[in-house]
Design an enzyme around this catalytic site. Structure first.
Site, mmCIF file in Angstrom:
data_model
loop_
_atom_site.group_PDB
_atom_site.id
_atom_site.type_symbol
_atom_site.label_atom_id
_atom_site.label_comp_id
_atom_site.label_asym_id
_atom_site.label_seq_id
_atom_site.Cartn_x
_atom_site.Cartn_y
_atom_site.Cartn_z
ATOM 1 C CE LYS A 158 -4.013 -2.056 2.140
ATOM 2 N NZ LYS A 158 -5.078 -1.938 3.138
ATOM 3 C CG ASN A 159 5.362 2.936 -0.419
ATOM 4 O OD1 ASN A 159 5.798 3.306 -1.512
ATOM 5 N ND2 ASN A 159 5.738 3.476 0.710
#
Lengths: 335, 290
Positions: free
Chosen positions: B108-109
């Site tokens: 989720k970066n």
């Protein structure tokens, strides 16, 4: 047939958390980053250097809403800000980092809190922001080209606070945001991306700043937004996801901006937000019982303000800044 | 740096002796030293040093790998790494492998996904992308970044062919997957568009899922989105199906809301009975618990 709902379960009794623990939150924020060696907050502080400017904005804004901004060190903050201004006018998250639209906005918001805008290179910031607009009206976050409707909001917010909307193509910016509108009335990161509460706030906010809120389908969006409320009372970011206190802000402020705050069950939401407090350390977490942080603390307090809690300062729903700050700066955003 | 090798601080490495590390300028709140931040601080002190020197080298590139492993969201490190990639013409294919690993660990970066997009665009090679995003969606079928990257790949390289089928597979597994419904709309609007034929097809498709789970918000939003491309009154069979569901005691706020919208359309065209019915449903929505 019962709906299989993704949600948290709320305890019947939330003890001390039934009340807003104002003093505890102020103490938490006043000492954040200064805690003794070995605490987990320290490590978190260390690894969030890349967003420090926003961290300072969250902390100071919340302290202002709690009526305790004077506990923070104005001179140190402004000195930190000046060190973050880069040659091209943009502002970085922390000294030595690259400039970015996100941190440029946070810096401007911090300056407004202290009525200290002249301390920054205003023309430089205006040039930086306007240089990031692309041919299709969208904005990159920085020179590396990532496009996101969040950045449209940031750009418009920066220039509204600096009273320099003339520096960009406002119509073009709004056109791009409208292209991010989806079939469900919501908004995504770029055209076609799934509707998401955070992006909805950015897009609705951008249109409010551009004075083009009439381009929104308020009934459809309002319905989508109030459907974010779960049985626990909390709000989620999109269908079938868990609630999170920060969505109280993104969703609530959006509803306020489109005149439909009454579509949400305020009492249940207030109870959920309060349950996210930590009655030992102070601060708010995303969900009841989780670890607190300044981000969720700001949005917990700001949401309570939007819900009508008069023990905290009035917050502006478009910019998430104290209304008093904007009044002093003569910034008015019609809704 | 292999996981089973002992990590050596940069200050203790021979090949880094020529460089003076730079400490962080203390922000408004001084950072207190703690045990497990020693490696982090050491790495970043050396990163600041090479940043200031603007050193473009293999060792600087390797350092950014460590710096990112310590703190994946540090956008300044990603920027600098890209500068080195360009300056020294390092392999972009190898870089894709690095990013893939990073994303698999931390899916989720923002920065990692954007970095991947930049590399894929430079390479002008999408051949791995659908498989890669599928693998991430296998772990989390709603990963926003994965969907966004996938949509970019589809559009940029015109790879629409099998996407509707992909969406269908996901919906058959989980008909409440809002991301999949959104993807369906994206594919149709980007390819055939919502012609009369397609609208009929899509409505039929959606109604099968609605019958299976009448309280599924996503399916109703999709139905609404598709049908409102025309006038809701143009779909008498849909109206009939909805009333039938009501009569067989299906209780769903979405069913009622859809009927309200449909009846409102009719009321606007002068149908008084529809108006009364719509008001009745509104009352139900307000008072009944579903």
């Amino acid at each position: 047939m019962a709906k299989a709902v993704n949600d948290v379960s709320m305890p019947d009794d939330i003890g001390m958390r039934e009340k807003l623990l104002l003093e505890k939150h102020a103490d938490y924020l006043a000492t954040y980053g200064n805690t003794e060696a070995g605490s987990e907050h320290d490590y978190e502080y260390c690894v969030t250097e890349y967003l420090r400017m926003s961290g300072v904005y969250w902390g100071l804004t919340c302290m202002s809403l709690l009526g305790q901004l004077d506990r923070m060190n104005r001179d140190e903050v402004l000195s930190f800000l000046r060190k973050c201004q880069c040659e091209n006018g943009g502002i970085s998250a922390s000294p030595g980092h690259d400039p970015h639209l996100l941190y440029t906005l946070s810096a401007i918001q911090i300056c407004c809190l202290y009525d200290a805008l002249p301390q920054l290179n205003v023309d430089g910031m205006v040039n930086y922001v306007s240089s990031l607009q692309r041919d299709d009206g969208s904005f990159s976050g920085d020179c590396w080209g990532e496009v996101d409707s969040r950045f449209s909001f940031c750009a418009l917010a920066c220039l509204t606070l600096l009273d320099r909307q003339d520096a960009i193509d406002v119509r073009g910016a709004a056109d791009f945001v409208v292209r991010c509108m989806n079939f469900d009335g919501g908004f995504g990161v770029v055209p076609g991306s799934e509707s998401h509460s955070g992006q909805v706030f950015c897009c609705v906010g951008a249109l409010a700043l551009a004075n083009q809120l009439d381009r929104i389908d308020a009934d459809t969006l309002g319905w989508w937004l109030c459907e974010r409320q779960l049985p626990s009372g909390g709000l989620n970011g999109r269908p079938e996801k868990l609630p999170d206190v920060c969505y109280s802000w993104w969703v609530l402020s959006s509803l306020v901006m489109i005149g439909r705050l009454h579509w949400i069950d305020k009492d249940k939401l207030r109870r959920y937000i309060l349950a996210c407090q930590d009655d030992e350390t102070g601060g708010f977490a995303d969900r009841p019982g989780n670890m607190v942080d300044p981000f969720h603390t700001l949005f917990g307090v700001a949401s309570l303000s939007l819900l009508g809690d008069t023990s905290v300062g009035k917050v502006n729903p478009v910019l998430c800044m104290p209304q008093a700050t904007l009044d002093r700066a003569n910034v008015f955003i019609p809704l | 740096m292999a996981d089973d090798e002992k990590y050596v601080l940069y200050k203790d490495r021979e090949e880094w002796k020529d460089l003076e590390p730079l400490s962080q300028d203390d922000g408004p709140f001084p950072v207190v030293q703690i045990a497990y931040s020693v490696e982090f601080k050491d790495c970043y002190d050396y990163f600041r040093a090479i940043l200031q020197k603007n050193e473009m080298s293999q060792r600087a590139y390797d350092l950014t790998s460590d710096a990112l492993k310590f703190n994946l969201a540090n956008y300044t490190v990603w920027h600098y790494r890209r500068k080195i990639l360009e300056a020294l013409s390092f392999s972009l294919e190898k870089e894709l492998e690095f990013v893939a690993e990073v994303i698999q660990d931390t899916p989720k970066n923002y920065q990692a996904w954007h970095h991947r997009q930049v590399i894929v665009e430079k390479l002008a090679d999408p051949s791995k992308e659908l498989k890669f995003t599928t693998s991430i969606l296998d772990m989390d079928s709603k990963n926003y970044h994965a969907w966004q990257h996938r949509q970019w790949v589809l559009r940029h390289f015109n790879l629409w062919e099998n996407e509707l089928q992909f969406v269908d597979t996901l919906l058959r597994y989980d008909l409440r997957n809002n991301s999949a419904w959104n993807e369906r709309y994206y594919v149709v609007s980007s390819t055939t568009g919502f012609t009369d034929e397609i609208i009929v097809r899509e409505i039929k498709y959606t109604m099968t899922f609605i019958h299976r789970a009448p309280n599924n918000e996503s399916a109703w939003n999709y139905l609404q989105g598709v049908a409102s491309q025309r006038d809701l009154k143009d779909f008498p069979t849909v109206k009939a199906e909805c009333f039938q569901m009501l009569e067989s005691s299906v209780r769903s706020p979405y069913l009622l809301a859809f009927l309200v919208d449909l009846l409102e359309d009719e009321a606007e065209n002068g149908n008084v009975e529809s108006l009364e019915k719509a008001k009745e449903f509104c009352l139900s929505l307000e008072t009944q618990v579903t």
